[in-house]
Design a protein around this motif. Structure first.
Motif, PDB file in Angstrom:
ATOM      1  N   SER A   1       0.848  -1.189   0.000  1.00 22.35           N
ATOM      2  CA  SER A   1       0.000   0.000   0.000  1.00 22.35           C
ATOM      3  C   SER A   1       0.887   1.244   0.000  1.00 22.35           C
ATOM      4  O   SER A   1       1.016   1.942   1.007  1.00 22.35           O
ATOM      5  CB  SER A   1      -0.922  -0.006   1.228  1.00 22.35           C
ATOM      6  OG  SER A   1      -1.849   1.050   1.180  1.00 22.35           O
ATOM      7  N   PRO A   2       1.512   1.552  -1.151  1.00 19.72           N
ATOM      8  CA  PRO A   2       2.432   2.694  -1.207  1.00 19.72           C
ATOM      9  C   PRO A   2       1.704   4.030  -1.087  1.00 19.72           C
ATOM     10  O   PRO A   2       0.487   4.113  -1.291  1.00 19.72           O
ATOM     11  CB  PRO A   2       3.081   2.551  -2.586  1.00 19.72           C
ATOM     12  CG  PRO A   2       2.086   1.800  -3.400  1.00 19.72           C
ATOM     13  CD  PRO A   2       1.403   0.867  -2.443  1.00 19.72           C
ATOM     14  N   ASN A   3       2.457   5.062  -0.777  1.00 21.48           N
ATOM     15  CA  ASN A   3       1.898   6.406  -0.702  1.00 21.48           C
ATOM     16  C   ASN A   3       1.624   6.943  -2.100  1.00 21.48           C
ATOM     17  O   ASN A   3       2.276   6.544  -3.070  1.00 21.48           O
ATOM     18  CB  ASN A   3       2.866   7.356   0.006  1.00 21.48           C
ATOM     19  CG  ASN A   3       3.005   7.041   1.471  1.00 21.48           C
ATOM     20  OD1 ASN A   3       2.043   6.668   2.119  1.00 21.48           O
ATOM     21  ND2 ASN A   3       4.217   7.185   2.002  1.00 21.48           N
TER      22      ASN A   3
ATOM     23  N   PRO B   1      -4.008   7.388 -10.355  1.00 16.00           N
ATOM     24  CA  PRO B   1      -3.440   6.901  -9.086  1.00 16.00           C
ATOM     25  C   PRO B   1      -2.798   5.524  -9.214  1.00 16.00           C
ATOM     26  O   PRO B   1      -3.325   4.515  -8.730  1.00 16.00           O
ATOM     27  CB  PRO B   1      -4.663   6.861  -8.164  1.00 16.00           C
ATOM     28  CG  PRO B   1      -5.809   6.574  -9.083  1.00 16.00           C
ATOM     29  CD  PRO B   1      -5.489   7.322 -10.360  1.00 16.00           C
ATOM     30  N   THR B   2      -1.638   5.470  -9.838  1.00 18.32           N
ATOM     31  CA  THR B   2      -0.957   4.191 -10.062  1.00 18.32           C
ATOM     32  C   THR B   2      -0.575   3.506  -8.749  1.00 18.32           C
ATOM     33  O   THR B   2      -0.387   2.285  -8.726  1.00 18.32           O
ATOM     34  CB  THR B   2       0.313   4.399 -10.914  1.00 18.32           C
ATOM     35  OG1 THR B   2       1.140   5.401 -10.287  1.00 18.32           O
ATOM     36  CG2 THR B   2      -0.047   4.897 -12.314  1.00 18.32           C
ATOM     37  N   HIS B   3      -0.476   4.280  -7.665  1.00 14.57           N
ATOM     38  CA  HIS B   3      -0.110   3.681  -6.376  1.00 14.57           C
ATOM     39  C   HIS B   3      -1.216   2.751  -5.852  1.00 14.57           C
ATOM     40  O   HIS B   3      -0.967   1.938  -4.960  1.00 14.57           O
ATOM     41  CB  HIS B   3       0.166   4.782  -5.348  1.00 14.57           C
ATOM     42  CG  HIS B   3      -1.036   5.562  -4.941  1.00 14.57           C
ATOM     43  ND1 HIS B   3      -1.632   6.504  -5.755  1.00 14.57           N
ATOM     44  CD2 HIS B   3      -1.789   5.538  -3.795  1.00 14.57           C
ATOM     45  CE1 HIS B   3      -2.679   7.027  -5.144  1.00 14.57           C
ATOM     46  NE2 HIS B   3      -2.797   6.458  -3.962  1.00 14.57           N
ATOM     47  N   LEU B   4      -2.425   2.851  -6.423  1.00 15.73           N
ATOM     48  CA  LEU B   4      -3.527   1.981  -6.002  1.00 15.73           C
ATOM     49  C   LEU B   4      -3.576   0.656  -6.764  1.00 15.73           C
ATOM     50  O   LEU B   4      -4.354  -0.222  -6.413  1.00 15.73           O
ATOM     51  CB  LEU B   4      -4.868   2.706  -6.179  1.00 15.73           C
ATOM     52  CG  LEU B   4      -5.111   3.931  -5.299  1.00 15.73           C
ATOM     53  CD1 LEU B   4      -6.446   4.574  -5.643  1.00 15.73           C
ATOM     54  CD2 LEU B   4      -5.065   3.559  -3.819  1.00 15.73           C
ATOM     55  N   GLN B   5      -2.740   0.513  -7.797  1.00 17.47           N
ATOM     56  CA  GLN B   5      -2.819  -0.684  -8.623  1.00 17.47           C
ATOM     57  C   GLN B   5      -2.606  -1.978  -7.834  1.00 17.47           C
ATOM     58  O   GLN B   5      -3.296  -2.979  -8.091  1.00 17.47           O
ATOM     59  CB  GLN B   5      -1.822  -0.600  -9.783  1.00 17.47           C
ATOM     60  CG  GLN B   5      -2.049  -1.646 -10.863  1.00 17.47           C
ATOM     61  CD  GLN B   5      -3.382  -1.477 -11.582  1.00 17.47           C
ATOM     62  OE1 GLN B   5      -3.713  -0.386 -12.034  1.00 17.47           O
ATOM     63  NE2 GLN B   5      -4.146  -2.560 -11.694  1.00 17.47           N
ATOM     64  N   PRO B   6      -1.676  -2.035  -6.853  1.00 16.09           N
ATOM     65  CA  PRO B   6      -1.568  -3.276  -6.066  1.00 16.09           C
ATOM     66  C   PRO B   6      -2.872  -3.648  -5.373  1.00 16.09           C
ATOM     67  O   PRO B   6      -3.227  -4.831  -5.295  1.00 16.09           O
ATOM     68  CB  PRO B   6      -0.459  -2.950  -5.051  1.00 16.09           C
ATOM     69  CG  PRO B   6       0.371  -1.911  -5.718  1.00 16.09           C
ATOM     70  CD  PRO B   6      -0.609  -1.076  -6.500  1.00 16.09           C
ATOM     71  N   SER B   7      -3.599  -2.652  -4.868  1.00 13.58           N
ATOM     72  CA  SER B   7      -4.898  -2.909  -4.250  1.00 13.58           C
ATOM     73  C   SER B   7      -5.886  -3.428  -5.286  1.00 13.58           C
ATOM     74  O   SER B   7      -6.637  -4.378  -5.035  1.00 13.58           O
ATOM     75  CB  SER B   7      -5.433  -1.632  -3.595  1.00 13.58           C
ATOM     76  OG  SER B   7      -6.751  -1.822  -3.137  1.00 13.58           O
TER      77      SER B   7
END
Length: 461
Positions: A74-76, A86-92
């Motif tokens: 869950s990166p910032n 919001p590429t940081h949400l891709q793992p979610s």
């Protein structure tokens, strides 16, 4: 276990706007005494309930099924990127694929004790519900979480068809496939491959605002034959609780709004996926200050994949002395705010927004005009719908200029234009009229109510 006639299963996508919409739809369907089963991860069930405004999800007809949280990083959010997606949400997003089997297990269990299981799933949870086609007394309905306008554009381009708009509007619209990341595009392609057995499509929209686009979708049978626009999903009339305990618990920003003149405040908020550079936050702050307009600004960084992990939340800095200088005229809120209540408040007359579809629907329902400042995904199309089609907003800047800094002068100019005399008066008037029409459509005999009745009649046939 007793046998039920028809039950509805909600399978939302694991992002705030999507969770919110299907929880609101759960409320609408539950008013017909139909049991609702809301399935998501433990974290996202909690998120949906904690951030709910306008009603309470304690209804006996809504049962939550919190599933084990899949492991994911869950990166910032990263402000220094070339895209606002919001590429940081891709793992979610990717972690949602692990919900396939536990979701199927719950649906199979419900199918044993029900005449029919109606599975309403987000279009980007199609992979997760693929096993429903093997359950004899279960059927799926795709919930399209975006505007019909955007969905029409996206699918016509994907199918290699011509957009049925004027040349001027075509030039204003970005390629719908170019406003998201490449990784998310691949994620979407996986979902398309499992959108082959649904019974119909459900939209958080209304024929009042998107009738002609819905007619086009129906006429050409894009995405199938059955379509129900049963929005607005969000409560259209929020009655304040006048008890002393409830008044004490009201959010501080609502108490502040109570003290402001009618239609005098512009509400500023950019949703849960927008990340601004520090220099952009500074320009926005100075523009609001120089506008001399009352304002309520929700200043938060974009959500992480797990919104409850607060260990490294970035604090967004404002110009030195800013909050002292605007005290009494402006208010900055740094936590989650009750947006539906804000947009329905008598003192709010305008909304500076990223144009996420939830925010658009809530603003239109409240009759609030918009300054459109889109960032990614469906947002530039929604802005075009509000500004060019419906005439209830102003565009902060052209999409072609999206990589340029929005200066304090631009902010000041647009706020004065929307909230002042001249053009702003007509735009605010149209927004007020549209809001009234939308709210009436959900009343007895209204078009929206008939659309919802039609959906209920079909799923309980």
């Amino acid at each position: 276990m007793p046998t039920s006639d028809v039950v509805v299963v909600m399978v939302p996508f694991v992002a705030q706007g999507h969770l919110n919409q299907l929880l609101h739809l759960s409320r609408l369907i539950s008013t017909y005494n139909i049991p609702i089963h809301f399935i998501s991860t433990t974290t996202h069930c909690r998120q949906a309930r904690d951030r709910l405004h306008g009603w309470h999800a304690h209804d006996n007809f809504i049962k939550f099924h919190p599933l084990h949280d899949p492991d994911f990083t869950s990166p910032n959010p990263e402000p220094n990127t070339t895209t606002q997606f919001p590429t940081h949400l891709q793992p979610s997003f990717n972690s949602s694929l692990h919900l396939r089997h536990p979701v199927a297990d719950i649906i199979r269990s419900l199918a044993k004790t029900s005449r029919r299981v109606v599975v309403v799933h987000d279009s980007i949870m199609s992979y997760v519900v693929q096993d429903v086609k093997f359950i004899q007394n279960a059927e799926t309905y795709i919930f399209r979480a975006l505007s019909v306008f955007y969905i029409l554009c996206f699918n016509l381009i994907r199918l290699g068809k011509e957009l049925p708009f004027t040349l001027e509007m075509k030039l204003r619209l970005p390629d719908a496939t170019a406003t998201v990341s490449q990784e998310f595009t691949e994620f979407l392609k996986l979902q398309y491959s499992h959108q082959t057995f649904h019974v119909g499509n459900i939209y958080d929209s209304s024929r009042v605002i998107e009738g002609k686009f819905l007619e086009y979708v129906e006429k050409d049978e894009i995405m199938g034959k059955r379509h129900w626009a049963v929005g607005p999903f969000n409560p259209v009339e929020i009655s304040p609780d006048v008890s002393s305990s409830a008044q004490q618990d009201r959010h501080a920003c609502l108490k502040w709004l109570d003290k402001q003149p009618e239609k005098s405040v512009i509400y500023v908020s950019f949703g849960t996926t927008t990340t601004f550079l520090e220099c952009q936050i500074r320009e926005l702050a100075l523009g609001l200050e120089k506008s001399e307009q009352r304002f309520l600004w929700v200043l938060r960084d974009a959500d992480k994949g797990d919104v409850f992990k607060k260990d490294t939340v970035r604090r967004l800095e404002l110009p030195e002395g800013f909050e002292c200088r605007i005290e009494g005229r402006g208010l900055v809120v740094r936590e989650w705010a009750p947006q539906p209540e804000i947009l329905g408040h008598f003192s709010v007359g305008g909304f500076m927004s990223h144009c996420g579809w939830n925010s658009c629907m809530e603003a239109m329902t409240g009759g609030v005009a918009i300054i459109a400042w889109p960032g990614h995904s469906d947002q530039p199309h929604n802005a075009c719908l509000l500004v060019d089609v419906l005439g209830v907003g102003l565009l902060m800047r052209e999409w072609a200029c999206r990589d340029e800094l929005v200066t304090s002068v631009m902010v000041e100019t647009m706020v004065r234009k929307l909230m002042g005399a001249g053009e702003g008066v007509e735009i605010r008037k149209r927004a007020t009229e549209l809001g009234g029409e939308l709210r009436r459509s959900l009343g007895e005999g209204g078009g929206g109510r008939k659309e919802l009745d039609s959906l209920i009649s079909y799923i309980t046939r």
